[in-house]
Design a protein around this motif. Structure first.
Motif, mmCIF file in Angstrom:
data_model
loop_
_atom_site.group_PDB
_atom_site.id
_atom_site.type_symbol
_atom_site.label_atom_id
_atom_site.label_comp_id
_atom_site.label_asym_id
_atom_site.label_seq_id
_atom_site.Cartn_x
_atom_site.Cartn_y
_atom_site.Cartn_z
ATOM 1 N N GLU A 1 0.834 -1.201 0.000
ATOM 2 C CA GLU A 1 0.000 0.000 0.000
ATOM 3 C C GLU A 1 0.868 1.250 0.000
ATOM 4 O O GLU A 1 2.011 1.245 0.456
ATOM 5 C CB GLU A 1 -0.903 0.036 1.228
ATOM 6 N N ILE A 2 0.292 2.345 -0.505
ATOM 7 C CA ILE A 2 0.998 3.616 -0.518
ATOM 8 C C ILE A 2 0.005 4.746 -0.308
ATOM 9 O O ILE A 2 -1.138 4.676 -0.766
ATOM 10 C CB ILE A 2 1.749 3.806 -1.854
ATOM 11 N N ALA A 3 0.423 5.777 0.423
ATOM 12 C CA ALA A 3 -0.385 6.982 0.605
ATOM 13 C C ALA A 3 0.237 8.081 -0.242
ATOM 14 O O ALA A 3 1.415 8.412 -0.088
ATOM 15 C CB ALA A 3 -0.404 7.392 2.073
ATOM 16 N N LEU A 4 -0.543 8.645 -1.147
ATOM 17 C CA LEU A 4 -0.016 9.549 -2.165
ATOM 18 C C LEU A 4 -0.757 10.880 -2.175
ATOM 19 O O LEU A 4 -1.960 10.923 -2.427
ATOM 20 C CB LEU A 4 -0.133 8.876 -3.540
ATOM 21 N N LEU A 5 -0.042 11.958 -1.897
ATOM 22 C CA LEU A 5 -0.582 13.307 -2.091
ATOM 23 C C LEU A 5 -0.171 13.749 -3.491
ATOM 24 O O LEU A 5 0.965 14.148 -3.734
ATOM 25 C CB LEU A 5 -0.027 14.284 -1.046
ATOM 26 N N SER A 6 -1.088 13.626 -4.430
ATOM 27 C CA SER A 6 -0.842 14.052 -5.814
ATOM 28 C C SER A 6 -2.127 14.700 -6.300
ATOM 29 O O SER A 6 -2.921 14.099 -7.020
ATOM 30 C CB SER A 6 -0.453 12.849 -6.683
ATOM 31 N N PRO A 7 -2.370 15.958 -5.929
ATOM 32 C CA PRO A 7 -3.719 16.542 -5.957
ATOM 33 C C PRO A 7 -4.324 16.817 -7.321
ATOM 34 O O PRO A 7 -5.532 16.980 -7.434
ATOM 35 C CB PRO A 7 -3.529 17.859 -5.186
ATOM 36 N N ALA A 8 -3.495 16.937 -8.374
ATOM 37 C CA ALA A 8 -3.971 17.292 -9.714
ATOM 38 C C ALA A 8 -4.616 18.675 -9.741
ATOM 39 O O ALA A 8 -5.323 19.017 -10.698
ATOM 40 C CB ALA A 8 -4.956 16.246 -10.247
ATOM 41 N N CYS A 9 -4.362 19.466 -8.715
ATOM 42 C CA CYS A 9 -4.979 20.782 -8.575
ATOM 43 C C CYS A 9 -4.007 21.750 -7.897
ATOM 44 O O CYS A 9 -3.129 21.331 -7.142
ATOM 45 C CB CYS A 9 -6.245 20.702 -7.719
ATOM 46 N N ALA A 10 -4.210 23.022 -8.159
ATOM 47 C CA ALA A 10 -3.420 24.054 -7.496
ATOM 48 C C ALA A 10 -3.814 24.141 -6.023
ATOM 49 O O ALA A 10 -4.841 23.597 -5.596
ATOM 50 C CB ALA A 10 -3.615 25.396 -8.191
ATOM 51 N N SER A 11 -2.993 24.837 -5.250
ATOM 52 C CA SER A 11 -3.116 24.808 -3.789
ATOM 53 C C SER A 11 -3.708 26.065 -3.166
ATOM 54 O O SER A 11 -4.042 26.070 -1.979
ATOM 55 C CB SER A 11 -1.725 24.599 -3.184
ATOM 56 N N LEU A 12 -3.840 27.149 -3.942
ATOM 57 C CA LEU A 12 -4.096 28.459 -3.335
ATOM 58 C C LEU A 12 -5.492 28.619 -2.749
ATOM 59 O O LEU A 12 -5.777 29.632 -2.116
ATOM 60 C CB LEU A 12 -3.830 29.561 -4.364
ATOM 61 N N ASP A 13 -6.362 27.635 -2.939
ATOM 62 C CA ASP A 13 -7.680 27.722 -2.301
ATOM 63 C C ASP A 13 -7.584 27.530 -0.793
ATOM 64 O O ASP A 13 -8.407 28.053 -0.032
ATOM 65 C CB ASP A 13 -8.643 26.698 -2.904
ATOM 66 N N GLN A 14 -6.556 26.796 -0.322
ATOM 67 C CA GLN A 14 -6.417 26.528 1.108
ATOM 68 C C GLN A 14 -5.017 26.794 1.662
ATOM 69 O O GLN A 14 -4.838 26.825 2.882
ATOM 70 C CB GLN A 14 -6.782 25.062 1.406
ATOM 71 N N PHE A 15 -4.031 26.990 0.770
ATOM 72 C CA PHE A 15 -2.644 27.113 1.217
ATOM 73 C C PHE A 15 -1.962 28.297 0.536
ATOM 74 O O PHE A 15 -2.426 28.782 -0.495
ATOM 75 C CB PHE A 15 -1.874 25.824 0.907
ATOM 76 N N LYS A 16 -0.841 28.718 1.098
ATOM 77 C CA LYS A 16 -0.075 29.818 0.501
ATOM 78 C C LYS A 16 0.640 29.368 -0.767
ATOM 79 O O LYS A 16 0.915 30.186 -1.646
ATOM 80 C CB LYS A 16 0.947 30.355 1.507
ATOM 81 N N SER A 17 0.958 28.089 -0.852
ATOM 82 C CA SER A 17 1.692 27.553 -1.992
ATOM 83 C C SER A 17 1.595 26.037 -1.981
ATOM 84 O O SER A 17 1.192 25.430 -0.982
ATOM 85 C CB SER A 17 3.169 27.956 -1.918
ATOM 86 N N TYR A 18 2.013 25.417 -3.082
ATOM 87 C CA TYR A 18 2.051 23.949 -3.104
ATOM 88 C C TYR A 18 3.067 23.435 -2.088
ATOM 89 O O TYR A 18 2.904 22.369 -1.497
ATOM 90 C CB TYR A 18 2.360 23.424 -4.509
ATOM 91 N N ALA A 19 4.145 24.217 -1.863
ATOM 92 C CA ALA A 19 5.175 23.795 -0.911
ATOM 93 C C ALA A 19 4.613 23.746 0.508
ATOM 94 O O ALA A 19 4.906 22.814 1.272
ATOM 95 C CB ALA A 19 6.368 24.739 -0.975
ATOM 96 N N GLN A 20 3.796 24.739 0.877
ATOM 97 C CA GLN A 20 3.184 24.713 2.213
ATOM 98 C C GLN A 20 2.266 23.498 2.342
ATOM 99 O O GLN A 20 2.236 22.842 3.390
ATOM 100 C CB GLN A 20 2.374 25.983 2.466
#
Length: 401
Positions: free
Chosen positions: A370-389
């Motif tokens: 099994e693997i847990a993967l954060l690969s959102p296929a979407c930009a981050s600015l709706d909830q975060f300052k950046s993809y890095a955050q």
């Protein structure tokens, strides 16, 4: 007559250091003057008849009122064309940052510098450098009308930034724009589908990284990087071969992939988690799914989808063993798509909730497939300052389990 800058972001702030600009930004409610003698003005003050040229921040969309009223729009690339040394422009939907950094890694010993969308504005680049290696966004290309690269690398194009461009055809048009401006003696390497577009440059088409490697006599077996980084590596070696006539495999293989891109780590139970937060478009997520297709995948999707149709991601997920954890502003859309494709989905809305749900659903056996993967296929600015955050918080939440 005045010179105008639209927006007060990284690109325009770098230009503003030269002084003598009128800078228009919604955050300037009261007219003032900055330390360089630039006028900081509200957009309502812009008079197109008094401006000799306008340079927008790359993120300014074509439908913005300032853009629509401007008469002399150029990009920062156009502005620096008279002093730009030989240049390599790198664009595409996914992989352009890694390709740019790999290319710089190989060419830096020979006097190259790196900039553009990768983080350094052209105003801050050494004008005496032998080569500029520029990660080039579709936004910048949209506004560029005169400047052209000596070498243009175009990685595959898939839908992205459609809310900015208005349609896939306009996005594609921006990516292909350099072909119409390049000169004899220039070279463009583009996906096969675009190889017959009219251009004075020599245009080389490719089907995939293996086809590209064969055309430039690059030995794939000597490259340590695997999909999705293999294509980036082949492009970087193409740059070295085009300029210097040889490929330095040993130097390339010492390159370290940046954080937040298929970055693997383990939790306290030694279960595998992957921070792929930089996957802000569907193509990047599709590449991640190819890498882990033989595992049971717990994938976190969601954020600002920029108007892109996410059906291709769900078509790729359908044959896999997968559970979706939906977050961000398009959570409900993801839940509906999951139902449409009959894929199990957990409505989480927030990243921390998704991490906790995954932890509860994953086996605590470190040897499970099994693997847990954060690969959102979407930009981050709706909830975060950046993809890095977003990626940093992901790792923080996993560490706290």
């Amino acid at each position: 007559m005045k010179k105008s800058l639209f927006g007060y972001g990284l690109t325009t702030k770098a230009l503003a250091k030269s002084g003598g600009w009128d800078i228009y930004d919604d955050n300037f409610e009261i007219c003032s003057v900055d330390e360089f003698g630039n006028n900081l003005l509200n957009p309502a003050k812009f008079d197109p008849n008094l401006s000799e040229l306008e340079i927008p921040s790359p993120g300014f969309p074509p439908h913005h009122n300032l853009i629509k009223s401007a008469k002399n729009l150029i990009s920062e690339y156009d502005y620096f064309e008279p002093v730009m040394p030989k240049s390599i422009w790198i664009s595409g939907t996914n992989g352009k940052t890694t390709t740019t950094k790999m290319t710089q890694w190989l060419l830096e010993p020979h006097g190259s510098v790196m900039g553009g969308n990768v983080g350094t504005p052209l105003a801050n680049l050494d004008k005496k450098a032998k080569i500029w290696i520029l990660e080039t966004s579709s936004f910048t290309l949209h506004y560029t009308n005169h400047a052209k690269p000596n070498i243009y690398f175009l990685l595959p194009i898939t839908p992205d930034h459609l809310s900015w461009h208005g349609s896939m055809s306009e996005y594609e048009k921006a990516k292909l724009k350099p072909l119409s401006m390049m000169s004899e003696g220039n070279i463009a390497i583009v996906p096969d589908i675009y190889a017959h577009r009219a251009s004075a440059a020599k245009v080389v088409g490719y089907k995939d990284e293996f086809d590209l490697a064969a055309k430039f006599d690059i030995d794939i077996q000597k490259i340590d990087f695997k999909t999705p980084f293999l294509m980036d590596a082949v492009f970087a070696l193409c740059a070295a071969k085009l300029i210097f006539g040889y490929a330095n495999y040993d130097l390339l293989n010492k390159f370290v992939i940046e954080a937040h891109k298929l970055e693997e780590f383990k939790d306290a139970y030694l279960r595998l988690w992957v921070d792929d937060t930089k996957a802000t478009n569907l193509d990047a997520t599709l590449q991640a799914l190819k890498k882990y297709k033989d595992k049971k995948i717990h994938i976190i999707l969601g954020g600002d989808d920029k108007g892109v149709d996410l059906n291709p991601v769900f078509e790729a997920l359908k044959p896999l063993t997968v559970v979706i954890y939906a977050i961000g502003s398009n959570t409900d859309k993801l839940v509906d798509l999951s139902a449409k494709f009959d894929i199990k989905c957990v409505k989480c809305e927030f990243l921390e909730v998704a991490v906790k749900n995954i932890s509860q659903n994953m086996s605590k056996d470190k040897n499970s497939n099994e693997i847990a993967l954060l690969s959102p296929a979407c930009a981050s600015l709706d909830q975060f300052k950046s993809y890095a955050q977003r990626g940093d918080l992901f790792k923080k939440y996993v560490k706290e389990l």
